[in-house]
Design a protein around this motif. Structure first.
Motif, PDB file in Angstrom:
ATOM      1  N   ASN A  10      -9.772  26.289 -12.169  1.00 15.16           N
ATOM      2  CA  ASN A  10      -8.337  26.029 -12.342  1.00 15.16           C
ATOM      3  C   ASN A  10      -8.138  24.991 -13.424  1.00 15.16           C
ATOM      4  OD1 ASN A  10      -9.035  23.590 -11.138  1.00 15.16           O
ATOM      5  ND2 ASN A  10      -7.400  23.621  -9.620  1.00 15.16           N
ATOM      6  N   ASP A  11      -6.912  24.524 -13.603  1.00 21.08           N
ATOM      7  CA  ASP A  11      -6.691  23.403 -14.533  1.00 21.08           C
ATOM      8  C   ASP A  11      -6.051  22.206 -13.837  1.00 21.08           C
ATOM      9  OD1 ASP A  11      -3.985  24.024 -14.339  1.00 21.08           O
ATOM     10  OD2 ASP A  11      -3.706  24.422 -16.471  1.00 21.08           O
ATOM     11  N   VAL A  35     -16.015  26.221  -9.641  1.00 21.15           N
ATOM     12  CA  VAL A  35     -16.505  25.460 -10.791  1.00 21.15           C
ATOM     13  C   VAL A  35     -15.242  25.023 -11.521  1.00 21.15           C
ATOM     14  CG1 VAL A  35     -17.971  25.414 -12.846  1.00 21.15           C
ATOM     15  CG2 VAL A  35     -18.567  26.919 -10.918  1.00 21.15           C
ATOM     16  N   ALA A  36     -14.750  23.855 -11.173  1.00 19.98           N
ATOM     17  CA  ALA A  36     -13.416  23.448 -11.598  1.00 19.98           C
ATOM     18  C   ALA A  36     -13.424  22.025 -12.145  1.00 19.98           C
ATOM     19  CB  ALA A  36     -12.438  23.547 -10.422  1.00 19.98           C
ATOM     20  N   PRO A  37     -12.419  21.689 -12.959  1.00 23.87           N
ATOM     21  CA  PRO A  37     -12.367  20.337 -13.530  1.00 23.87           C
ATOM     22  C   PRO A  37     -12.308  19.251 -12.461  1.00 23.87           C
ATOM     23  CG  PRO A  37     -10.850  21.806 -14.674  1.00 23.87           C
ATOM     24  CD  PRO A  37     -11.328  22.540 -13.457  1.00 23.87           C
ATOM     25  N   SER A  49     -15.723  21.709 -24.923  1.00 17.75           N
ATOM     26  CA  SER A  49     -16.519  20.510 -25.152  1.00 17.75           C
ATOM     27  C   SER A  49     -17.932  20.891 -25.582  1.00 17.75           C
ATOM     28  CB  SER A  49     -16.589  19.666 -23.872  1.00 17.75           C
ATOM     29  OG  SER A  49     -15.306  19.359 -23.389  1.00 17.75           O
ATOM     30  N   HIS A  50     -18.647  19.914 -26.119  1.00 14.04           N
ATOM     31  CA  HIS A  50     -20.050  20.138 -26.489  1.00 14.04           C
ATOM     32  C   HIS A  50     -20.967  19.935 -25.294  1.00 14.04           C
ATOM     33  CE1 HIS A  50     -23.760  20.187 -28.739  1.00 14.04           C
ATOM     34  NE2 HIS A  50     -24.062  18.967 -28.315  1.00 14.04           N
ATOM     35  N   GLU A  51     -20.622  18.979 -24.445  1.00 12.13           N
ATOM     36  CA  GLU A  51     -21.442  18.680 -23.268  1.00 12.13           C
ATOM     37  C   GLU A  51     -20.542  18.185 -22.152  1.00 12.13           C
ATOM     38  OE1 GLU A  51     -24.405  15.099 -22.463  1.00 12.13           O
ATOM     39  OE2 GLU A  51     -25.384  16.655 -23.683  1.00 12.13           O
ATOM     40  N   VAL A  52     -20.838  18.591 -20.918  1.00 14.80           N
ATOM     41  CA  VAL A  52     -20.043  18.160 -19.775  1.00 14.80           C
ATOM     42  C   VAL A  52     -20.965  17.688 -18.654  1.00 14.80           C
ATOM     43  CG1 VAL A  52     -18.049  19.635 -20.249  1.00 14.80           C
ATOM     44  CG2 VAL A  52     -19.930  20.526 -18.864  1.00 14.80           C
ATOM     45  N   THR A  53     -20.472  16.750 -17.862  1.00 15.72           N
ATOM     46  CA  THR A  53     -21.199  16.286 -16.689  1.00 15.72           C
ATOM     47  C   THR A  53     -20.740  17.081 -15.474  1.00 15.72           C
ATOM     48  OG1 THR A  53     -21.389  14.063 -17.619  1.00 15.72           O
ATOM     49  CG2 THR A  53     -21.720  14.284 -15.246  1.00 15.72           C
ATOM     50  N   VAL A  54     -21.684  17.501 -14.662  1.00 19.63           N
ATOM     51  CA  VAL A  54     -21.394  18.339 -13.493  1.00 19.63           C
ATOM     52  C   VAL A  54     -21.815  17.600 -12.223  1.00 19.63           C
ATOM     53  CG1 VAL A  54     -21.849  20.544 -12.356  1.00 19.63           C
ATOM     54  CG2 VAL A  54     -21.739  20.430 -14.857  1.00 19.63           C
ATOM     55  N   VAL A  63     -16.559  19.626 -12.608  1.00 17.01           N
ATOM     56  CA  VAL A  63     -16.991  19.501 -13.999  1.00 17.01           C
ATOM     57  C   VAL A  63     -16.077  18.518 -14.724  1.00 17.01           C
ATOM     58  CG1 VAL A  63     -17.334  20.736 -16.176  1.00 17.01           C
ATOM     59  CG2 VAL A  63     -17.841  21.868 -13.991  1.00 17.01           C
ATOM     60  N   GLU A  64     -16.668  17.572 -15.407  1.00 16.12           N
ATOM     61  CA  GLU A  64     -15.883  16.637 -16.210  1.00 16.12           C
ATOM     62  C   GLU A  64     -15.590  17.295 -17.553  1.00 16.12           C
ATOM     63  OE1 GLU A  64     -17.543  12.717 -16.391  1.00 16.12           O
ATOM     64  OE2 GLU A  64     -17.981  12.662 -14.244  1.00 16.12           O
ATOM     65  N   GLY A  65     -14.653  18.239 -17.513  1.00 16.55           N
ATOM     66  CA  GLY A  65     -14.330  19.012 -18.704  1.00 16.55           C
ATOM     67  C   GLY A  65     -13.119  19.876 -18.481  1.00 16.55           C
TER      68      GLY A  65
END
Length: 273
Positions: A10-11, A35-37, A49-54, A63-65
């Motif tokens: 979701n967003d 698998v959501a922000p 993004s190029h890289e995200v922390t999960v 997900v931090e994205g």
């Protein structure tokens, strides 16, 4: 098919009531992993993004994205056997052609289609007069009952019925559950656009006047459009395609043929002589 593996994103963020309502509904027909922000990412479109922390979460992964980050990370690394991506349920409608590219919810569904995975975006219409008012509205899990029911039904039937052989994703918009039992209708995105801007000193305020018309039930959108359906208390389902399409344009062909490649600086020097 066997019970599908469903990736839910979701967003509004993984802790939102809308995501939980849809998660609970989808869990009756499939194996669901969220698998959501980690935080609200509303209206970010298809930002990537190029890289995200999960982080592990009771529903799956936070997900931090962005929503698109979640879909790419989910399909390629976290839930690689996904059969269906569902994005939502968003607090607030995603209606009209001009909204599709702005919405993080819809963008997540679009991202999935480039992996050739069927997808659905689902949102709940809240009749307010201002975009900003969404932040002040309390929407509990029961409010999403119509949206969750419609999403679960489509997740259970659309793939086997061949729906995604004729479209890439579904954009679903449902009324608030308090409106009562809503019928489902197939729609197309409305093309009505009423953004305006007002300058006051150094500030320019952007305003989407569509929300005022919708709250009043006073919209010119014709029958068959997504916005008309939702204002009339129906569940709107728009079957859409994701990739941009091109058509043959004779006028563009003509001007492309007259383009002269070369060194502009040299050409300018020569013209000056």
């Amino acid at each position: 098919m066997d019970e599908p593996t469903i990736l839910l994103t979701n967003d509004d963020g993984i802790e939102s009531a809308g995501l939980r309502a849809v998660y609970d509904g989808l869990s009756t027909v499939g194996d669901v992993t969220a698998v959501a922000p980690a935080e609200d990412q509303s209206a970010v479109g298809r930002a990537i993004s190029h890289e995200v922390t999960v982080h592990e979460h009771e529903l799956g992964y936070a997900v931090e994205g962005t929503p698109s980050d979640c879909v790419v990370a989910g399909l390629e690394a976290l839930v690689t056997d996904t059969d269906l991506v569902v994005a939502g349920c968003n607090r607030g409608a995603n209606l009209g052609a001009y909204v599709l590219g702005r919405s993080g919810t819809v963008s997540a569904a679009v991202e999935a289609t480039f992996f050739d995975v069927p997808a659905m975006a689902v949102s709940m219409y809240i009749p307010v007069r201002e975009d900003a008012a969404f932040a002040d509205i309390e929407a509990n899990g029961d409010s999403y009952r119509e949206a969750a029911k419609a999403t679960t039904y489509l997740a259970d039937h659309a793939v086997d019925a061949g729906v995604f052989e004729q479209c890439d994703y579904l954009n679903i918009n449902a009324p608030v559950a308090e409106w009562g039992d809503a019928q489902m209708t197939v729609t197309r995105p409305s093309h009505l656009y009423e953004m305006d801007a007002v300058q006051d000193g150094d500030a320019v305020t952007l305003h989407d006047r569509i929300w005022e018309h919708m709250a009043d039930g006073d919209i010119p959108d014709p029958e068959g459009t997504d916005r008309r359906a939702v204002v009339d208390g129906k569940i709107s389902v728009s079957p859409l395609t994701a990739p941009h399409t091109t058509e043959h344009h004779e006028a563009l062909d003509a001007i492309a043929e007259t383009y002269e490649p070369g060194d502009d600086e040299a050409a300018n020097d020569e013209a000056a002589d």
